[in-house]
Write a protein that holds these residues in place. Structure first.
Motif, PDB file in Angstrom:
ATOM      1  N   LYS A 184       6.124   4.657   1.800  1.00 42.97           N
ATOM      2  CA  LYS A 184       6.163   5.190   1.995  1.00 42.97           C
ATOM      3  C   LYS A 184       7.340   4.389   3.590  1.00 42.97           C
ATOM      4  CE  LYS A 184       4.757   9.882   2.198  1.00 42.97           C
ATOM      5  NZ  LYS A 184       4.343  10.878   2.021  1.00 42.97           N
ATOM      6  N   ALA A 185       6.668   4.379   4.480  1.00 38.96           N
ATOM      7  CA  ALA A 185       7.558   3.844   5.797  1.00 38.96           C
ATOM      8  C   ALA A 185       8.821   3.251   5.618  1.00 38.96           C
ATOM      9  CB  ALA A 185       6.395   3.235   6.512  1.00 38.96           C
TER      10      ALA A 185
ATOM     11  N   SER B 195       7.706  -4.420   9.133  1.00 39.38           N
ATOM     12  CA  SER B 195       6.827  -4.715   8.600  1.00 39.38           C
ATOM     13  C   SER B 195       6.647  -5.927   7.496  1.00 39.38           C
ATOM     14  CB  SER B 195       6.462  -3.049   7.380  1.00 39.38           C
ATOM     15  OG  SER B 195       7.885  -2.604   7.357  1.00 39.38           O
TER      16      SER B 195
ATOM     17  N   GLN C 239      10.287   3.272   2.424  1.00 37.81           N
ATOM     18  CA  GLN C 239      11.068   4.378   1.765  1.00 37.81           C
ATOM     19  C   GLN C 239      12.235   4.649   2.173  1.00 37.81           C
ATOM     20  OE1 GLN C 239       9.067   6.094  -0.409  1.00 37.81           O
ATOM     21  NE2 GLN C 239       8.508   4.753  -1.767  1.00 37.81           N
ATOM     22  N   LYS C 240      11.670   4.940   3.863  1.00 39.57           N
ATOM     23  CA  LYS C 240      11.992   6.358   4.664  1.00 39.57           C
ATOM     24  C   LYS C 240      12.761   5.481   5.570  1.00 39.57           C
ATOM     25  CE  LYS C 240      10.617   9.183   8.351  1.00 39.57           C
ATOM     26  NZ  LYS C 240       9.706  10.246   9.461  1.00 39.57           N
TER      27      LYS C 240
ATOM     28  N   SER D  60       0.946  -1.123   0.035  1.00 38.22           N
ATOM     29  CA  SER D  60      -0.574   0.525   0.151  1.00 38.22           C
ATOM     30  C   SER D  60       1.154   1.070  -0.056  1.00 38.22           C
ATOM     31  CB  SER D  60      -0.841   0.040   1.098  1.00 38.22           C
ATOM     32  OG  SER D  60       0.035   0.180   2.699  1.00 38.22           O
ATOM     33  N   PRO D  61       0.656   2.246  -0.347  1.00 43.69           N
ATOM     34  CA  PRO D  61       1.227   3.835  -0.184  1.00 43.69           C
ATOM     35  C   PRO D  61       1.858   4.212   0.415  1.00 43.69           C
ATOM     36  CG  PRO D  61      -0.663   4.229  -1.565  1.00 43.69           C
ATOM     37  CD  PRO D  61      -0.974   2.798  -1.666  1.00 43.69           C
ATOM     38  N   SER D  62       0.613   3.891   1.896  1.00 41.27           N
ATOM     39  CA  SER D  62       1.169   4.360   3.569  1.00 41.27           C
ATOM     40  C   SER D  62       2.492   3.169   3.983  1.00 41.27           C
ATOM     41  CB  SER D  62       0.057   3.846   4.223  1.00 41.27           C
ATOM     42  OG  SER D  62      -0.512   3.006   4.431  1.00 41.27           O
ATOM     43  N   ARG D  63       2.204   1.707   3.460  1.00 42.93           N
ATOM     44  CA  ARG D  63       3.546   1.247   3.609  1.00 42.93           C
ATOM     45  C   ARG D  63       4.577   1.399   3.186  1.00 42.93           C
ATOM     46  NH1 ARG D  63       3.696  -5.256   2.464  1.00 42.93           N
ATOM     47  NH2 ARG D  63       5.425  -6.079   3.696  1.00 42.93           N
TER      48      ARG D  63
END
Ligand code: SF4
Length: 369
Positions: A25-26, A227, A28-29, A20-23
């Motif tokens: 993003k986390a 994750s 990547q960071k 998902s986009p939120s996963r």
């Protein structure tokens, strides 16, 4: 299980691998921050020059970082830019590559350099689509060069990335299957960020090399540990989980060691294939009577039995066991699969393109001389 149930189960399995986009993003960071802290200082990481990035990516295919470093530095010293490489003779390029293995890469590099000069005026193409048209540049290399040197948001998926991302998304499909490739590509497309895409790809490669290794992933040290679906499901349950290496076949060979007036008989491999374009003492598959007949047809006469010395050479998919036999060849003729046979003075062996195996054979043969 009813048909409806299995369809539902299949859908759940497939959806499990979607990032998902939120996963994303986390993830990547976390991985880029980890890379900023943990990255190894490697010579090709000190530049964004596409030529240097490309050379390093080609050298790193199937080859360990520690092995590549001195080759990379020597190669860049010898051929500092794409024009110099394009101008070079293929024999010089093979000589610079000598010992690094997978020589098709050197031939591809040379052919691609010539195309960059003739088609693009010595300016590297910037997109994955253009890079992919160059000889020896596949989807992985094109993605790596485009993202690292030009900041294109492109995935770079090789075997290591397949394994790491496959574990991260909890992939159950066999790693070699089309379904797995599709799932990992979709995950990578979601994961590669628009900002610092090259650093993200390098971070993923670094993670595969130093933390998420094939046989013993160090999950407690991993930036993705919280994750990672593979950890959640149990690594044994997912594709790309730690597996024991399968036994590789052993091939028995006899090397004919022929010396005449200070020169050694070398046979040159055809350009395409294993050790392509390189010289080596002529080899024939054993057992001894079979090898003897093969050599005799080429005018190479083995003296008695092979001596006690032998060389074992480990390749990715096979192990070569080579016994050394002294021989005589007054008028050597053609010997398949070699393109030619020629005597090379021993003083010129160092400057002759040869594989590591060939150099080991020569070294062992003349150890006492
Ligand atoms: S948590 Fe473990 S399995 Fe998952 S990506 Fe990290 S090292 Fe690999």
């Amino acid at each position: 299980m009813s048909g409806t149930h299995s369809r539902v189960r299949e859908r759940v399995d497939r959806d499990d691998t979607v990032v998902s986009p939120s996963r994303a993003k986390a993830a990547q960071k976390a991985i880029v921050a980890w890379f900023d802290r943990a990255r190894r200082d490697l010579p090709w990481r000190r530049t964004k020059d596409p030529y240097a990035v490309w050379v390093s990516e080609i050298m790193l295919q199937q080859t360990r970082v520690e092995t590549v470093i001195p080759y990379f530095e020597r190669f860049m010293g010898r051929f500092p830019d794409v024009e110099e490489l394009a101008r070079a003779d293929i024999a010089d390029v093979l000589l610079a590559w000598s010992g690094l293995g997978y020589y098709r890469r050197a031939r591809g590099l040379h052919a691609a350099a010539r195309e960059v000069v003739s088609r693009y005026g010595a300016k590297f193409p910037r997109t994955t689509d253009e890079l992919r048209t160059l000889p020896g540049v596949g989807e992985y290399t094109a993605g790596a060069v485009a993202s690292i040197a030009f900041g294109e948001r492109a995935p770079a998926i090789d075997g290591n990335v397949m394994r790491v991302v496959g574990r991260y998304i909890g992939l159950r499909a066999d790693v070699g299957s089309t379904e797995a490739k599709r799932a990992v590509r979709a995950a990578c497309e979601a994961l590669v960020p628009p900002v610092r895409p090259g650093d993200f790809n390098e971070a993923l490669m670094e993670l595969g090399a130093t933390v998420c290794s094939p046989t013993s992933p160090d999950c407690p040290s991993c930036p993705w540990r919280r994750s990672c679906r593979g950890v959640e499901l149990g690594l044994d349950a997912v594709a790309g989980g730690p597996k024991k290496r399968a036994a590789v076949p052993r091939v028995k060979l006899i090397a004919a060691i022929v010396e005449r007036e200070g020169a050694v008989l070398l046979a040159r491999r055809p350009l395409d294939g294993l050790f392509g374009g390189l010289g080596e003492p002529p080899l024939a598959e054993g057992p001894l009577p079979r090898a003897r007949t093969t050599f005799a047809r080429a005018g190479i006469e083995l003296h008695g039995k092979p001596g006690p010395r032998s060389v074992e050479h480990v390749l990715t998919h096979k192990v070569l066991e080579v016994k050394l036999a002294t021989a005589r060849a007054d008028a050597p003729q053609s010997l398949a699969p070699y393109t030619d046979l020629a005597y090379v003075p021993r003083s010129q062996l160092q400057a002759t393109p040869m594989s590591t195996l060939a150099r080991r054979l020569v070294r062992v043969s003349f150890a006492d001389a």
